[in-house]
Motif scaffolding. Structure first.
Motif, PDB file in Angstrom:
ATOM      1  N   TYR A 240      21.126 -16.163   9.040  1.00  0.00           N
ATOM      2  CA  TYR A 240      21.014 -14.756   9.423  1.00  0.00           C
ATOM      3  C   TYR A 240      21.214 -13.862   8.201  1.00  0.00           C
ATOM      4  O   TYR A 240      20.498 -12.865   8.018  1.00  0.00           O
ATOM      5  N   ARG A 241      22.152 -14.218   7.332  1.00  0.00           N
ATOM      6  CA  ARG A 241      22.383 -13.445   6.109  1.00  0.00           C
ATOM      7  C   ARG A 241      21.115 -13.377   5.256  1.00  0.00           C
ATOM      8  O   ARG A 241      20.757 -12.310   4.751  1.00  0.00           O
ATOM      9  N   THR A 242      20.444 -14.492   5.100  1.00  0.00           N
ATOM     10  CA  THR A 242      19.218 -14.521   4.302  1.00  0.00           C
ATOM     11  C   THR A 242      18.157 -13.586   4.885  1.00  0.00           C
ATOM     12  O   THR A 242      17.493 -12.842   4.159  1.00  0.00           O
ATOM     13  N   ALA A 243      18.005 -13.609   6.214  1.00  0.00           N
ATOM     14  CA  ALA A 243      17.017 -12.739   6.863  1.00  0.00           C
ATOM     15  C   ALA A 243      17.391 -11.267   6.702  1.00  0.00           C
ATOM     16  O   ALA A 243      16.527 -10.415   6.468  1.00  0.00           O
ATOM     17  N   LEU A 244      18.678 -10.937   6.803  1.00  0.00           N
ATOM     18  CA  LEU A 244      19.113  -9.550   6.664  1.00  0.00           C
ATOM     19  C   LEU A 244      18.914  -9.037   5.247  1.00  0.00           C
ATOM     20  O   LEU A 244      18.555  -7.873   5.038  1.00  0.00           O
ATOM     21  N   ARG A 245      19.130  -9.890   4.252  1.00  0.00           N
ATOM     22  CA  ARG A 245      18.936  -9.449   2.869  1.00  0.00           C
ATOM     23  C   ARG A 245      17.486  -9.048   2.626  1.00  0.00           C
ATOM     24  O   ARG A 245      17.223  -8.099   1.876  1.00  0.00           O
ATOM     25  N   ALA A 246      16.553  -9.758   3.243  1.00  0.00           N
ATOM     26  CA  ALA A 246      15.140  -9.411   3.081  1.00  0.00           C
ATOM     27  C   ALA A 246      14.796  -8.130   3.840  1.00  0.00           C
ATOM     28  O   ALA A 246      13.995  -7.308   3.371  1.00  0.00           O
ATOM     29  N   ALA A 247      15.395  -7.943   5.021  1.00  0.00           N
ATOM     30  CA  ALA A 247      15.080  -6.774   5.848  1.00  0.00           C
ATOM     31  C   ALA A 247      15.753  -5.499   5.338  1.00  0.00           C
ATOM     32  O   ALA A 247      15.218  -4.396   5.532  1.00  0.00           O
ATOM     33  N   TYR A 248      16.919  -5.658   4.709  1.00  0.00           N
ATOM     34  CA  TYR A 248      17.680  -4.510   4.228  1.00  0.00           C
ATOM     35  C   TYR A 248      18.036  -4.731   2.757  1.00  0.00           C
ATOM     36  O   TYR A 248      19.166  -5.105   2.430  1.00  0.00           O
ATOM     37  N   PRO A 249      17.078  -4.521   1.858  1.00  0.00           N
ATOM     38  CA  PRO A 249      17.342  -4.783   0.437  1.00  0.00           C
ATOM     39  C   PRO A 249      18.367  -3.809  -0.142  1.00  0.00           C
ATOM     40  O   PRO A 249      18.375  -2.627   0.193  1.00  0.00           O
ATOM     41  N   ALA A 250      19.211  -4.341  -1.003  1.00  0.00           N
ATOM     42  CA  ALA A 250      20.195  -3.502  -1.681  1.00  0.00           C
ATOM     43  C   ALA A 250      19.511  -2.641  -2.734  1.00  0.00           C
ATOM     44  O   ALA A 250      18.496  -3.020  -3.314  1.00  0.00           O
ATOM     45  N   THR A 251      20.053  -1.450  -2.973  1.00  0.00           N
ATOM     46  CA  THR A 251      19.580  -0.553  -4.015  1.00  0.00           C
ATOM     47  C   THR A 251      20.771  -0.187  -4.900  1.00  0.00           C
ATOM     48  O   THR A 251      21.927  -0.475  -4.554  1.00  0.00           O
ATOM     49  N   PRO A 252      20.533   0.472  -6.029  1.00  0.00           N
ATOM     50  CA  PRO A 252      21.671   0.885  -6.862  1.00  0.00           C
ATOM     51  C   PRO A 252      22.636   1.824  -6.147  1.00  0.00           C
ATOM     52  O   PRO A 252      23.795   1.955  -6.548  1.00  0.00           O
ATOM     53  N   HIS A 253      22.171   2.468  -5.085  1.00  0.00           N
ATOM     54  CA  HIS A 253      23.021   3.424  -4.363  1.00  0.00           C
ATOM     55  C   HIS A 253      23.731   2.791  -3.171  1.00  0.00           C
ATOM     56  O   HIS A 253      24.605   3.412  -2.576  1.00  0.00           O
ATOM     57  N   GLY A 254      23.350   1.588  -2.789  1.00  0.00           N
ATOM     58  CA  GLY A 254      23.875   0.948  -1.598  1.00  0.00           C
ATOM     59  C   GLY A 254      22.737   0.422  -0.743  1.00  0.00           C
ATOM     60  O   GLY A 254      21.583   0.375  -1.181  1.00  0.00           O
ATOM     61  N   THR A 255      23.044   0.048   0.480  1.00  0.00           N
ATOM     62  CA  THR A 255      22.041  -0.492   1.405  1.00  0.00           C
ATOM     63  C   THR A 255      21.825   0.490   2.541  1.00  0.00           C
ATOM     64  O   THR A 255      22.763   0.810   3.283  1.00  0.00           O
ATOM     65  N   ALA A 256      20.596   0.975   2.669  1.00  0.00           N
ATOM     66  CA  ALA A 256      20.275   1.924   3.740  1.00  0.00           C
ATOM     67  C   ALA A 256      20.154   1.177   5.068  1.00  0.00           C
ATOM     68  O   ALA A 256      19.427   0.186   5.172  1.00  0.00           O
TER      69      ALA A 256
END
Length: 275
Positions: A240-256
């Motif tokens: 589930y973690r792997t799928a979430l990382r793809a759906a909600y990519p991190a940015t320099p400001h955080g994760t939207a």
């Protein structure tokens, strides 16, 4: 055999307390003044660890508030952190209750609920009893997450229904009909004679830290799976973690993290008032 009741972790739930409480603050801003004057009687349905229950006496310092929940873990935290008299002359207490069967034993000026009814199958059927318990001019107000079609919840359901996990998890998860549309809530409460305001808002929470969306759902939507799988939950969480990382990519400001909420404020007319 019915699903196992989730085991809740108040500390994990409160890790995102600020974001979670924002919708309740916005809901309270639309609640009219209760007919009970300076000492309204208030019920908080699904109070959790009591942190938002406390906001009710910030708004009405003399209120007598009872928070109801079916989680012993949440109630233990609420009793320790928030129960007792308030500086404004009110009082907060907490009690165990199953909202699938809870029927008010006294009249209330306000019955309020924060992100709870998605856990109560058939909650529309409970509304007549709760509205009946309002004093004339009283208010029934709640907000629920409208997030079941978003990636955070959809990916969880898809993984739980896969060949690897279907037999282990079964019907543990809530489905995408766990909540209703704003129009459906408006119609149900208008049919009960209430004046209803219903709307929806999508917040975009900027979450920080590693795997913050996983951290968020670990405090709420993932609890049934963690409870069901127990010590064997690790492989599910890793997928589930792997799928979430793809759906909600991190940015320099955080994760939207977009999160839709549905709000309803229903007022029971006072004598001589409008329907």
């Amino acid at each position: 055999m019915p699903p196992t009741r989730p085991t809740w972790d108040p500390r994990q739930y409160l890790r995102h307390a600020g974001h979670r409480a924002r919708a309740f603050v916005d809901l309270l801003a639309h609640v009219p003044e209760p007919p009970g004057g300076d000492r309204p009687r208030i019920a908080d349905l699904g109070c959790g660890p009591g942190n938002v229950t406390r906001l009710l006496v910030d708004r009405w310092p003399g209120a007598r508030v009872t928070g109801y929940d079916n989680s012993p873990e949440m109630l233990d935290a609420a009793h320790v952190d928030h129960e007792g008299p308030t500086p404004g002359g009110g009082r907060i207490d907490f009690a165990a209750a199953d909202l699938r069967t809870w029927t008010p034993s006294e009249p209330y000026d306000l019955i309020v609920s924060n992100a709870t009814f998605q856990w109560v199958p058939g909650h529309l059927d409970r509304f007549p009893r709760w509205v009946d318990a309002l004093v004339p001019g009283g208010t029934f107000a709640f907000q629920v997450p409208g997030s079941f079609d978003l990636p955070s919840h959809r990916l969880m359901r898809e993984l739980a229904g896969s060949d690897r996990w279907r037999d282990r998890i079964g019907d543990t998860l809530r489905h995408d009909d766990a909540v209703h549309t704003p129009a459906a809530y408006l119609a149900a409460l208008a049919d009960l004679g209430c004046e209803v305001d219903a709307w929806e808002t999508t917040y975009v929470h900027l979450l920080q830290g590693e795997d913050p969306v996983l951290d968020w759902v670990t405090g709420t939507g993932l609890r049934p799976i963690l409870t069901e799988l127990g010590d064997d939950a690790g492989p599910f969480v890793a997928e589930y973690r792997t799928a979430l990382r793809a759906a909600y990519p991190a940015t320099p400001h955080g994760t939207a993290f977009p999160f839709r909420r549905i709000f309803v404020v229903a007022r029971k007319p006072a004598p001589g008032g409008r329907r």
